[in-house]
Write a protein that holds these residues in place. Structure first.
Motif, PDB file in Angstrom:
ATOM      1  N   TYR A   1       0.820  -1.303   0.041  1.00 22.21           N
ATOM      2  CA  TYR A   1       0.186   0.106  -0.016  1.00 22.21           C
ATOM      3  C   TYR A   1       0.907   0.988  -0.165  1.00 22.21           C
ATOM      4  N   LEU A   2       2.208   1.150   0.856  1.00 21.14           N
ATOM      5  CA  LEU A   2       2.703   2.396   0.864  1.00 21.14           C
ATOM      6  C   LEU A   2       3.838   2.561  -0.513  1.00 21.14           C
ATOM      7  N   ILE A   3       3.925   2.074  -1.190  1.00 18.92           N
ATOM      8  CA  ILE A   3       5.080   1.631  -2.373  1.00 18.92           C
ATOM      9  C   ILE A   3       2.943   2.283  -3.509  1.00 18.92           C
ATOM     10  N   ASN A   4       2.418   1.588  -3.825  1.00 17.00           N
ATOM     11  CA  ASN A   4       1.239   2.342  -4.587  1.00 17.00           C
ATOM     12  C   ASN A   4       1.201   3.597  -4.303  1.00 17.00           C
ATOM     13  N   ARG A   5       0.695   3.870  -2.645  1.00 19.30           N
ATOM     14  CA  ARG A   5      -0.180   4.837  -2.561  1.00 19.30           C
ATOM     15  C   ARG A   5       0.807   6.138  -2.563  1.00 19.30           C
ATOM     16  N   GLU A   6       2.115   5.905  -2.200  1.00 16.00           N
ATOM     17  CA  GLU A   6       3.422   7.265  -2.640  1.00 16.00           C
ATOM     18  C   GLU A   6       3.325   6.824  -4.055  1.00 16.00           C
ATOM     19  N   ASN A   7       3.309   6.087  -4.622  1.00 13.46           N
ATOM     20  CA  ASN A   7       4.580   6.708  -6.110  1.00 13.46           C
ATOM     21  C   ASN A   7       5.143   6.501  -6.076  1.00 13.46           C
ATOM     22  N   LEU A   8       5.931   4.882  -5.212  1.00 14.63           N
ATOM     23  CA  LEU A   8       7.085   4.385  -5.092  1.00 14.63           C
ATOM     24  C   LEU A   8       7.015   3.593  -6.248  1.00 14.63           C
ATOM     25  N   THR A   9       6.653   2.855  -7.065  1.00 17.62           N
ATOM     26  CA  THR A   9       6.606   2.535  -8.282  1.00 17.62           C
ATOM     27  C   THR A   9       7.946   2.006  -8.644  1.00 17.62           C
ATOM     28  N   ASN A  10       8.303   3.208  -9.136  1.00 17.23           N
ATOM     29  CA  ASN A  10       9.920   3.860  -9.345  1.00 17.23           C
ATOM     30  C   ASN A  10      10.660   3.882  -9.303  1.00 17.23           C
TER      31      ASN A  10
ATOM     32  N   GLU B   1      -4.245   1.384   8.705  1.00 20.08           N
ATOM     33  CA  GLU B   1      -2.295   2.443   8.701  1.00 20.08           C
ATOM     34  C   GLU B   1      -1.401   1.952   9.804  1.00 20.08           C
ATOM     35  N   LYS B   2      -1.534   1.214  10.623  1.00 22.82           N
ATOM     36  CA  LYS B   2      -0.072   0.533  11.547  1.00 22.82           C
ATOM     37  C   LYS B   2       0.730   0.134  10.713  1.00 22.82           C
ATOM     38  N   LYS B   3       0.113  -1.143   8.872  1.00 25.16           N
ATOM     39  CA  LYS B   3       1.108  -1.564   8.698  1.00 25.16           C
ATOM     40  C   LYS B   3       2.171  -0.734   7.830  1.00 25.16           C
ATOM     41  N   ILE B   4       0.936   0.082   7.258  1.00 23.98           N
ATOM     42  CA  ILE B   4       1.437   1.583   6.362  1.00 23.98           C
ATOM     43  C   ILE B   4       2.782   1.922   7.456  1.00 23.98           C
ATOM     44  N   GLU B   5       2.123   2.232   8.354  1.00 25.10           N
ATOM     45  CA  GLU B   5       3.273   3.217   9.369  1.00 25.10           C
ATOM     46  C   GLU B   5       4.554   2.307   9.397  1.00 25.10           C
ATOM     47  N   LEU B   6       4.714   1.277   9.513  1.00 22.58           N
ATOM     48  CA  LEU B   6       5.461  -0.214   9.746  1.00 22.58           C
ATOM     49  C   LEU B   6       6.739  -0.350   8.682  1.00 22.58           C
TER      50      LEU B   6
END
Ligand code: GDP
Length: 331
Positions: free
Chosen positions: A24-33, A317-322
């Motif tokens: 979720y973090l990678i997709n939500r914050e557009n980090l896929t590149n 949210e806690k999963k993403i936070e970690l």
């Protein structure tokens, strides 16, 4: 710029939660590149049942990422029906009925077994299924071989699933017989998925998820390829971080505390750190546990950095936070 290559070693439930956080973090914050997320999954829980290959840990991860996992049960697909199993009982004695699989869940195992019978290797099949689910992640079985974890218990030798599901984790474990060791003893080669082999040689960050160290992570670490490369990386001070599956010396779910006691370990973070000491450079424990005296001792003895944060992942949210906390340590 080259992408940062991350590999997460994982079992089922605990590992899947952290993977979900990263996904979720990678997709939500557009980090896929920027980030290449790869998972190495324990297949020691795999099980042959009615002629089908069941891969519980791989499936839990896929269902979790697709958000169709039955979060109450902790396995299977949400709102699945059990028509096939109920009907099959009319034909077959109930010697296999201790294991349950819903209809949709069963469909995945039928498809996987169909491809296996056509000669496809497991890593290719997992890739096909991941793509059919439209998940942008590389999930690898730890090896291509069928290599179940067997347990020597007070009830005799049991397959991991017989121990966990049929006997509800009640038998006392005397010894864990890892699939890799059995294959090697029979002069068989453990086949590492080809792409994974090259990826492991080029990885930037290795994360050992908060899975059961004895039953989910050790089956991976007993494979000579991973064992050797992690030890080398540790000597080179590469980023290898493990997240504890214990919070205040209790497992969030599952039989880990009992497993540790059965095998002569104290059920606490000190034992987990000692199990991983040859392989990791950082050990992340819960802030409620805090940094106690043993951390400094082990830190010096094994060259491990101890860190604390909230490692209970009871919401997305806690999963993403970690995941964010871990990522911020390295980039
Ligand atoms: P299994 O193969 O399905 O048993 O799954 P794993 O081995 O991946 O996960 C089991 C472990 O996950 C247990 O020892 C739990 O304590 C741990 N676990 C589950 N949820 C959490 C969580 O939210 N935080 C942490 N730190 N560990 C967790």
């Amino acid at each position: 710029m080259a992408k940062i290559k991350i590999i997460i070693f994982s079992g089922g439930i605990g590992g899947a939660k952290l993977i979900e956080g990263f996904y979720y973090l990678i997709n939500r914050e557009n980090l896929t590149n920027q980030i290449d997320l790869n998972i190495v999954v324990n297949t020691g829980d795999d099980f042959l049942w009615y002629g089908l290959l069941i891969c519980p840990d791989i499936d839990i991860i896929i269902y979790t990422l697709k958000n169709i996992v039955d979060r109450n049960k902790g396995w299977g697909i949400d709102n699945d029906s059990f028509n096939c199993l109920n009907f099959i009982k009319n034909f077959y004695d109930d010697s296999l009925s201790w294991f349950n699989l819903g209809d949709k869940d069963l469909a995945i195992s039928i498809y996987r077994s169909f491809l296996l019978n056509k000669g496809q290797n497991l890593s290719k099949i997992v890739k096909i299924i991941t793509e059919k689910f439209n998940l942008k992640i590389n999930i690898y079985p730890m090896a291509e071989n069928y290599m179940p974890t067997m347990l020597e218990t007070d009830l005799g030798i049991l397959h991991f699933q017989e121990y966990l599901v049929k006997h509800k984790a009640q038998p006392i474990i005397k010894r864990i017989i890892y699939g890799a060791d059995s294959l090697i003893q029979n002069n068989e080669q453990v086949l590492i998925p080809q792409n994974l082999e090259s990826l492991m040689k080029d990885v930037d960050i290795i994360i050992i998820g908060p899975s059961n160290p004895l039953l989910s992570i050790n089956p991976i670490l007993h494979i000579p390829f991973y064992n050797k490369i992690l030890k080398e990386y540790k000597n080179q001070f590469k980023n290898i971080i493990a997240i504890s599956p214990l919070i205040l010396s209790k497992a969030v779910k599952g039989p880990l505390v009992k497993n540790l006691i059965d095998l002569g370990y104290e059920p606490n973070n000190k034992s987990i750190a000692e199990i991983y000491c040859q392989f990791i450079t950082t050990f992340l424990i819960d802030e409620r546990d805090g940094l106690l005296d043993y951390c400094e001792n082990l830190s010096k003895k094994y060259n491990i950095k101890f860190l604390t944060t909230n490692i209970l992942m009871d919401s997305i949210e806690k999963k993403i936070e970690l995941a964010k906390f871990i990522l911020n340590l390295y980039i």
